[in-house]
Design a protein around this motif. Structure first.
Motif, short mmCIF file in Angstrom:
data_model
loop_
_atom_site.label_atom_id
_atom_site.label_comp_id
_atom_site.label_asym_id
_atom_site.label_seq_id
_atom_site.Cartn_x
_atom_site.Cartn_y
_atom_site.Cartn_z
N GLU A 185 -4.05 -9.03 2.09
CA GLU A 185 -4.26 -7.57 1.47
C GLU A 185 -4.94 -6.71 2.67
OE1 GLU A 185 -4.65 -8.22 -3.49
OE2 GLU A 185 -6.41 -8.10 -2.18
N GLN A 186 -5.66 -7.06 3.13
CA GLN A 186 -6.47 -6.49 4.23
C GLN A 186 -5.56 -6.24 5.50
OE1 GLN A 186 -10.48 -7.44 5.26
NE2 GLN A 186 -10.97 -8.39 3.58
N SER A 241 -4.75 4.36 -1.88
CA SER A 241 -4.62 3.29 -0.69
C SER A 241 -5.42 3.89 0.35
CB SER A 241 -3.33 3.04 -0.32
OG SER A 241 -2.71 4.24 0.31
N LEU A 247 -11.92 -0.47 5.40
CA LEU A 247 -10.93 -0.89 4.27
C LEU A 247 -11.45 -1.26 3.03
CD1 LEU A 247 -9.02 -3.51 6.28
CD2 LEU A 247 -8.21 -1.33 5.78
N ASN A 248 -12.71 -1.81 2.93
CA ASN A 248 -13.06 -2.34 1.56
C ASN A 248 -14.71 -2.51 1.45
OD1 ASN A 248 -13.65 -4.29 3.40
ND2 ASN A 248 -12.42 -5.98 2.15
N LYS A 298 -11.87 -4.74 -7.41
CA LYS A 298 -10.68 -4.20 -7.65
C LYS A 298 -10.74 -3.28 -9.01
CE LYS A 298 -7.45 -6.98 -5.25
NZ LYS A 298 -6.78 -5.98 -4.64
N GLU A 320 -2.27 -6.06 5.41
CA GLU A 320 -1.58 -4.88 4.91
C GLU A 320 -2.13 -3.78 4.88
OE1 GLU A 320 1.01 -6.18 1.59
OE2 GLU A 320 1.98 -4.18 1.24
N ALA A 321 -3.13 -3.59 4.44
CA ALA A 321 -3.92 -2.30 4.25
C ALA A 321 -4.20 -1.69 5.75
CB ALA A 321 -5.07 -2.18 3.36
N PRO A 380 -8.62 -3.96 -0.68
CA PRO A 380 -8.22 -5.16 -0.48
C PRO A 380 -9.08 -6.23 -0.14
CG PRO A 380 -8.37 -3.62 1.59
CD PRO A 380 -8.78 -2.79 0.28
#
Ligand code: ZN
Length: 276
Positions: free
Chosen positions: A30-31, A242, A11-12, A18, A33-34, A25
């Motif tokens: 946010e994580q 995304s 994810l990140n 950002k 949801e991603a 995320p």
């Protein structure tokens, strides 16, 4: 029929902010949801780095457990994998997430240089982390950032410090570590097949190598990883919107060569994880 392909969404990571891509995320919500968006389009495994509210790499167990709980609630069966990576965190902090019993956690079996720092994995730390994963029934994903790490993983397997069927990821394209060259990929894969023939495997291509390395994996019967940790762009012309967009991209490549995304239960069977 070809084996379904486990699509991992990373994810990140620990580095991207950002300001680099607003879709990275950061907060647990946010994580979650991603992860859910990625799950809906074919990801069956989520690789998680906790982040503090200021976006720096986090070690607070409440951050990890918040994401784990949310993913388990919203993405039934999705495999949760925590990162034990470094980037300025202490060795103790890096190991602390294991007690939360995710399905999997990353285990780099040696040290290497990263673009701006040493990725520090001393021998004792690797052994203790492997042992802790065994004790907590957390399956390691062996991270191969340099060729020696593959042989170190084999040594851990010989000492029965790994789960019976190892799972390995080659990481290609990190500056100062392994390059994303097809010859390197072929060499690593042939060595893996010789040393640990029952291992499942995938490779991560970093930056512009993401889709190219995924194609190599798909052609050789491996699994794939995508996501904003490794690559912030959809293609040469724009940023990815995304994580889910990157998952869709790799799922389409997989479909074009006759590989379908593994469902969570298929992914769990391939990795020898308990079904849920
Ligand atoms: Zn990671």
């Amino acid at each position: 029929m070809s084996e379904p392909v486990i699509i991992t969404v990373a994810l990140n990571g620990a580095v991207a902010r950002k300001i680099d891509n607003p879709a990275v995320p950061i907060s647990p919500s946010e994580q979650i949801e991603a992860a859910h968006e990625a799950f809906e389009v074919g990801a069956s495994l989520v690789h998680i780095h906790a982040r503090n509210p200021d976006e720096t790499p986090g070690s607070d167990p409440t951050l990890f457990s918040a994401v784990q709980d949310g993913v388990r609630r919203h993405c039934p069966g999705m495999i949760v994998q925590f990162s034990t990576g470094g980037r300025g965190r202490s060795l103790e902090a890096r190991a602390s997430c294991i007690s939360l019993r995710p399905d999997m956690a990353s285990l780099a079996t040696g040290s290497t240089n990263f673009p701006k720092q040493i990725y520090d994995n001393p021998p004792d730390f690797v052994i203790n982390l492997a042992r802790s994963m065994l004790e907590h029934a957390v399956k390691p994903e062996i991270e191969i950032f340099d060729a020696a790490m593959l042989y170190n993983a084999k040594a851990l397997a010989d000492q029965e410090l790994l789960t019976r069927r190892p799972h390995v990821q080659f990481v290609l394209g990190v500056k100062n570590a392994l390059p994303a060259r097809r010859e390197v990929f072929d060499f690593l894969l042939s060595e893996l097949r010789a040393l640990m023939p029952d291992a499942s495997w995938k490779a991560a291509g970093v930056g512009r190598w993401q889709t190219e390395v995924a194609r190599w994996c798909l052609a050789e019967g491996g699994h794939v990883r995508t996501g904003l940790e490794d690559n912030l762009r959809f293609d040469g012309s724009r940023l990815a919107a995304s994580n889910a967009e990157l998952v869709t991209q790799v799922a389409e490549i997989a479909a074009s060569v006759g590989r379908q995304p593994a469902t969570p239960s298929e992914a769990r069977a391939i990795l020898g994880l308990p079904s849920v």
